[in-house]
Motif scaffolding. Structure first.
Motif, PDB file in Angstrom:
ATOM      1  N   ASP A 104      -1.187 -13.948  -4.212  1.00  0.00           N
ATOM      2  CA  ASP A 104      -0.361 -12.793  -4.566  1.00  0.00           C
ATOM      3  C   ASP A 104      -1.182 -11.540  -4.849  1.00  0.00           C
ATOM      4  O   ASP A 104      -0.635 -10.429  -4.828  1.00  0.00           O
ATOM      5  N   THR A 105      -2.463 -11.706  -5.113  1.00  0.00           N
ATOM      6  CA  THR A 105      -3.293 -10.538  -5.410  1.00  0.00           C
ATOM      7  C   THR A 105      -3.663  -9.747  -4.160  1.00  0.00           C
ATOM      8  O   THR A 105      -4.113  -8.603  -4.259  1.00  0.00           O
TER       9      THR A 105
ATOM     10  N   ASP B 289       0.338  -7.389   1.170  1.00  0.00           N
ATOM     11  CA  ASP B 289       0.971  -7.989   2.345  1.00  0.00           C
ATOM     12  C   ASP B 289       0.463  -7.412   3.651  1.00  0.00           C
ATOM     13  O   ASP B 289       0.565  -8.057   4.700  1.00  0.00           O
TER      14      ASP B 289
END
Length: 217
Positions: free
Chosen positions: A150-151, A154
């Motif tokens: 998640d870090t 995208d």
């Protein structure tokens, strides 16, 4: 199933699985990546080189510049895959003289020696399969961890599974299955086969001794 059939099936799987492990080691498609900025190109990462693949059919590969500059993951994957190939090849060479159809080692212990060679080759096959599965599964684990990180934004491209990983999984499992088949073929044949003439001689000697026994009474 007949012992000879188990041995042949195990040896054929052994050779095919070893070739799969060899292909996994040489193929550059361990991890693949495509970006939205350049949709006509994709990148491939292997143990020995990286490649750029274009949709028009072109492919350009480049070997790594330095061994010391490699990441720890690639170094460990190289070591494990080379060890898997070496152990697998040694297992094939050891198990081949122990096959029932191969007429060898009959002057050096006979049937027990052949059983020992076959079991040793089967155990080496299982070890080779485990050594193949470890780096393949580890690289897949790293790809999954980075993909769902998640870090990372995208928009940043991520590595995904390549064809070499699936080939490595197949080769590793088949090596284990082949080794187990060779060991099972030996465990299923507990009684040592005796030649026909030897069995006849034993029967005749037993009959003669039985006939001579009343003479000493």
């Amino acid at each position: 199933m007949d012992t000879c059939a188990l041995e042949l099936l195990g040896m054929l799987l052994y050779v095919g699985a070893w070739l799969c492990a060899l292909a996994t080691t040489l193929l550059p498609q361990w991890l693949t990546m495509s970006t939205a900025l350049l949709p006509v190109e994709s990148y491939e990462l292997g143990l020995w080189e990286t490649c750029v693949v274009q949709d028009v059919g072109g492919m350009e590969c480049r070997a790594y510049d330095s061994l010391l500059g490699l990441s720890r993951d690639l170094k460990l994957a190289r070591i494990f895959m080379c060890a898997s190939l070496a152990v697998g090849l040694l297992g094939i060479l050891v198990a081949t003289p122990g096959l029932y159809l191969i007429k060898s080692c009959k002057q050096h212990g006979g049937y027990r020696t052949k059983r020992t060679l076959t079991i040793t080759g089967g155990v080496l096959g299982v070890v080779s399969g485990l050594l193949c599965l470890i780096p393949v599964s580890y690289m897949a684990h790293i790809a999954v961890m980075h993909f769902f990180d998640d870090t990372v934004p995208d928009v940043v491209p991520r590595w995904e599974f390549g064809d070499a990983l699936f080939c490595g999984w197949a080769g590793g499992f088949l090596l284990i299955v082949a080794g187990l088949l060779l060991v099972t073929s030996c465990l299923c044949s507990q009684v040592e086969p005796q030649p026909v003439l030897q069995r006849r001689y034993q029967v005749m000697s037993t009959d003669v001794s039985f006939r001579k026994r009343p003479e000493y009474v």
